[in-house]
Enzyme design. Structure first.
Site, short mmCIF file in Angstrom:
data_model
loop_
_atom_site.label_atom_id
_atom_site.label_comp_id
_atom_site.label_asym_id
_atom_site.label_seq_id
_atom_site.Cartn_x
_atom_site.Cartn_y
_atom_site.Cartn_z
N HIS A 70 -73.64 -118.64 42.36
CA HIS A 70 -72.24 -118.24 42.52
C HIS A 70 -71.28 -119.33 42.03
CE1 HIS A 70 -68.61 -117.75 45.27
NE2 HIS A 70 -68.52 -116.78 44.40
N GLU A 73 -71.17 -119.21 38.39
CA GLU A 73 -70.33 -118.08 37.96
C GLU A 73 -68.86 -118.55 37.84
OE1 GLU A 73 -67.68 -115.36 40.09
OE2 GLU A 73 -69.64 -114.71 40.85
N GLU A 150 -63.31 -120.00 49.13
CA GLU A 150 -63.66 -118.57 49.05
C GLU A 150 -64.56 -118.17 50.21
OE1 GLU A 150 -65.72 -117.38 45.47
OE2 GLU A 150 -65.93 -115.31 46.15
#
Lengths: 437, 466
Positions: A70, A73, A150
């Site tokens: 992630h 990403e 996040e």
């Protein structure tokens, strides 16, 4: 992240009875470097959704490196040898594109929705970051901190997300699906630039990706442009993807969690079942079963538990057949009567399955396929559905003939799948308000 | 990716032509590349092989025999039809005192049986025929949409007519939907985001109906019954409030017939409703509601402008630069991309009938929160005092015009646009002219708007956290 799981809901919409109906017209070809390209023409408006699906997800992370897929990403938006930090976002936005990316357990996906006149730019940029990513200590640290924020926003500040993570651990046990996609907060903070670079080097290559172009483009045009922009990316040996352990001696469990923030009781029950990649017939049968049991207000469980017995405020069954390893059959409910709900659910489930007959099968199949043509409408949705199914082990022919496969599901198939479900173990959890005393 | 390699071809048959093209492209790229970062994005766009000049979006105004108006766009790519309709000033802010929640409960119950069909029969037909009919309420309006296959259009229209004119409000379903609404109200309190949203509404709008929870009050919801529901439908789902957009595989004649059939029997006029302007005061006050959270959350807001105000496009562009779409706004660049303090920070123009706002928000862990807030304050000030540059205005205009066609992705979206064009009185030629409205805006106009709106004072802050 969440988007991915929502996809298959589309397939349970409803859809056309017309015999020639197919999910959508699509063609595929491979570049010499192994990149698989899927084209879904839709000429309604001069727009195209480009998606790149890398066949690598959080499940492929090494132990202790949770969250690196992630985080990578995110770093993919932070510059390459050719395009400096900040330029990717600036160029796509200035050219009117909407872009995003998501990481799931199985895949990592990047997408840009563009006016067709700007597609080549988006293709250049996707191809460029397929092999030219440049991470600097500065961009690494910033993105790691953003990813931490996040995680705080999406999981820690959300009581039900926390409950879900606990349930995933209980469900998957020693299976790598047990780990949170984002990594734990501690893992995120311990990741290094080298971890991200290693992961990128190991798994990002044209031969480990699917490019989807959906919208105002023909296959011939797509061939030329894919070759022009992605043809130069070099094929390389990619790292081995994780080998999934077989589930042996699955341990059923029941969890009861109380949280002060919670006002409405929730129940979830997860069954580990085969995915399409593992058992096509059973997967299709489970898709029909989920529709019959708990998809929408006309489903069996809703009628009985919500409308007739008022034992729940809502109830649903779900099954996503796309998975690299096992899949999950989910039952979920909101209930004001958590103390009796489990018994009510078990009874309703048993009786609904016992009542499943040829008529119910026809009805479920008809409703599943009646609206399938709607999936041709929005090119962005079509790309997402195709990508999800292809990554989950379907061939393009399978995707195009999804309606025929559903039509071919037999009463025996569904009964067998249902019997296995009822006889298998499951993991169940209640999330309840704290006692008010 | 290396520039050299992406023209590498294995196909000898086409190699000469491709080399010629490649040489031209590569040269151009090289030449410009000396001054830029190495590749030339503008060049790629200007020389794009794919483009469609003649994309037409023809909108016609239809007026049926019974005088029902609609905007209509024929779109025959797929055999499907979408009808979007709304009733202005029928939304939650018109729920009377003691009946708060009625708009949402009514909307939810509209599709729970109609005419001779009870809820089950009704939903079975929808599912069997893949017809979707749904209703929703917001502060100002009640809206609805229908999606159907062309082959089922007659039946779909008939069902919608029945829904609009003969909703049943069976007591069993009414009780169930009320229970479900109460559960939604309870769940709102579980999530910090939605808790803050409600506190923010109270703080900004006070005694105006926008200050209430639009989903209503539990003690009012439990008292809703069939009489109340029917009266609400009769008084607010009326022709004088109706706006319709039609898109898809349907001829003009069919659309005209549908309008009369579906909407023709609605009452001409309902009860007159109007609220006063929300009169929010933006004096820079800050309200903190203490909570122990993983991340503190904030909403900030100030006076904005209405959709039909001449300031709209300049302010729209100013906002795009300040906190708009993408990760390239001033707020995103400063708080996220540069200092990595938050996962997301945004602002937008909020357009409600009685209140126009510039509104923004973010969340950040308590150790970073104050710094993000400081950045918002700094950037707010900068908008007011320094304004924006020509380059920023160009970039924002480029985004707004180049993204324009994305809105035609689905026919449901198209029919909703057709309704919005009428609601906001944008004109029948809006789709042809919209990009020219954006392009006509000058940096000077943007700076005037920035000065006027960002300079009018400090935004009001409402936050949840420490």
């Amino acid at each position: 992240m969440g988007k991915f799981l929502r996809l298959l809901a589309f397939l349970w919409l409803a859809g056309t009875g017309a015999a020639e109906a197919r999910l959508f017209e699509a063609e595929e070809f491979f570049l010499d470097n192994g990149l698989r390209v899927v084209v879904i023409p839709n000429h309604k408006a001069p727009i195209v959704q480009q998606m790149v699906w890398y066949n690598v997800g959080s499940v492929d992370e090494a132990p202790g490196k949770g969250g690196v897929a992630h985080l990578l990403e995110h770093l993919m938006f932070r510059g390459t040898e050719e395009v400096k930090d900040g330029e990717f976002n600036r160029l796509i936005t200035e050219n009117g594109g909407s872009m995003n990316a998501f990481t799931s357990r199985d895949v990592t996906v990047y997408h840009e929705f563009m006016d067709v006149s700007r597609l080549e730019l988006a293709m250049f940029l996707e191809a460029d970051r397929m092999s030219g990513l440049k991470i600097t200590p500065e961009t690494f640290e910033k993105e790691r901190d953003i990813v931490f924020q996040e995680r705080m926003q999406v999981v820690e500040n959300n009581p039900t997300a926390y409950f879900s993570e606990v349930m995933q651990r209980n469900l998957w046990q020693e299976h790598p699906y047990a780990r949170p996609i984002t990594g734990t907060p501690e893992e995120i903070l311990q990741l290094s630039q080298k971890d991200a670079e290693d992961f990128y080097g190991r798994y990002y290559a044209p031969n480990n990706a699917i490019l989807i172009l959906s919208g105002d483009i023909t296959t011939a045009e797509a061939k030329d442009l894919a070759e022009k922009y992605f043809g130069g990316a070099e094929r390389k040996e990619t790292g081995k993807r994780i080998e999934f352990p077989e589930f042996k001696g699955f341990r059923s469990s029941k969890t009861l969690m109380k949280m002060p923030q919670i006002n409405v009781s929730r129940m979830v029950r997860y069954y580990v079942v085969p995915s399409y990649a593992q058992d096509k017939n059973q997967a299709l049968a489970l898709t029909v079963l989920a529709k019959y049991l708990g998809d929408g207000d006309t489903s069996q469980l809703y009628r009985r538990l919500v409308e007739d017995e008022k034992s729940a405020v809502s109830v649903a069954a779900g099954y996503d057949l796309a998975s690299r390893s096992y899949a999950v059959f989910v039952l979920s409910a909101l209930t004001d009567h958590p103390e009796v709900f489990e018994k009510d659910l078990d009874e309703a489930l048993r009786e609904a399955i016992a009542a499943f007959d040829a008529e119910a099968l026809q009805k479920a199949k008809k409703q599943m396929l009646a609206g399938i043509i709607y999936l041709k409408d929005n090119p962005a949705d079509a790309a997402e559905i195709a990508g999800s199914l292809l990554s989950g082990g379907m061939s393009l022919e399978d995707v195009k003939n999804y309606d025929k496969a559903i039509e071919a599901v037999s009463l025996t198939d569904v009964r067998k799948a249902a019997a296995q479900l009822l006889n298998g173990g499951y993991v169940q959890g209640f999330l309840l308000p704290e006692d008010k005393d | 990716m290396r520039r050299r390699s992406y023209y590498k071809k294995s196909n000898a048959g086409r190699i000469i032509i491709l080399l010629l093209i490649a040489a031209a492209v590569t040269f151009g790229t090289w030449y410009r590349g000396l001054f830029n970062s190495g590749f030339d994005a503008d060049y790629l766009v200007e020389n794009s092989r794919l483009k469609r000049a003649g994309f037409e979006t023809n909108v016609e105004e239809l007026v049926s025999r019974k005088g029902i108006k609609a905007y209509y766009m024929e779109e025959r790519t797929n055999p499907i039809i979408s009808v979007y309709f709304l009733f202005q000033k029928a939304g939650a802010s018109f729920d009377q005192r003691g009946k708060e929640g009625l708009a949402h409960v009514t909307a939810a119950l509209m599709t729970e049986g109609a005419g001779d069909l009870d809820s089950r029969e009704f939903k079975e037909i929808l599912e069997d025929k893949a017809i979707s009919i749904s209703f929703a309420a917001d502060d100002d309006d009640v809206s609805g949409s229908l999606l159907t296959l062309k082959e089922n259009q007659k039946e779909a229209f008939e069902l919608l007519r029945t829904v609009l004119t003969e909703p049943r409000f069976d007591s069993k379903k009414t009780e169930l939907v009320k229970q479900q609404m109460l559960a939604v109200l309870e769940r709102q309190k579980e999530y910090p985001d939605s808790v803050l949203e409600q506190l923010w509404r109270q703080e900004i709008f006070g005694a105006h109906p926008y200050g209430r929870n639009s989903l209503g009050r539990a003690e009012d919801i439990v008292r809703i019954n069939r009489d109340v529901l029917q009266r609400r439908v009769r008084e607010s789902l009326t022709k004088d409030r109706l706006i319709v957009g039609i898109a898809g595989d349907i001829s003009k004649q069919e659309a005209l017939k549908m309008l009369d059939r579906v909407f023709g029997a609605l009452p001409e006029k309902g009860k007159k409703t109007a609220n006063e302007d929300a009169k929010a005061h933006f004096d820079g006050r800050e309200k903190v509601i203490p909570r122990d959270l993983a991340q503190d959350i904030a909403i900030f807001a100030a006076e904005g402008t209405a959709r039909n105000n001449p300031d709209f496009y300049p302010l729209y562009i100013a906002n795009q630069i300040f906190g708009g779409q993408g990760l390239t706004s001033r707020l995103s660049l400063a708080a996220r991309e540069d200092e990595a303090l938050t996962y997301g920070i945004y602002s937008y123009l909020s357009l409600k009938d009685d209140a126009a706002l510039i509104r923004g928000g973010f969340s950040a862990t308590p150790d970073k929160f104050a710094r993000v807030k400081e950045i918002v304050g700094r950037e707010w000030q900068r908008m007011a005092e320094e304004g924006v540059s020509d380059e920023e205005v160009e970039a924002a205009k480029k985004y707004l015009t180049a993204s324009y066609n994305l809105r035609f992705a689905s026919i449901a979206n198209i029919s909703a646009i057709l309704a919005a064009m009428q609601r906001e009185k944008l004109g029948i030629d809006f789709l042809q002219k919209r990009n020219s409205y954006v392009e006509a805006v000058t940096t000077e106009q943007v700076n005037e708007a920035a000065k006027k709106y960002f300079g009018a004072g400090q935004p009001v802050w409402v936050s949840l956290g420490k």
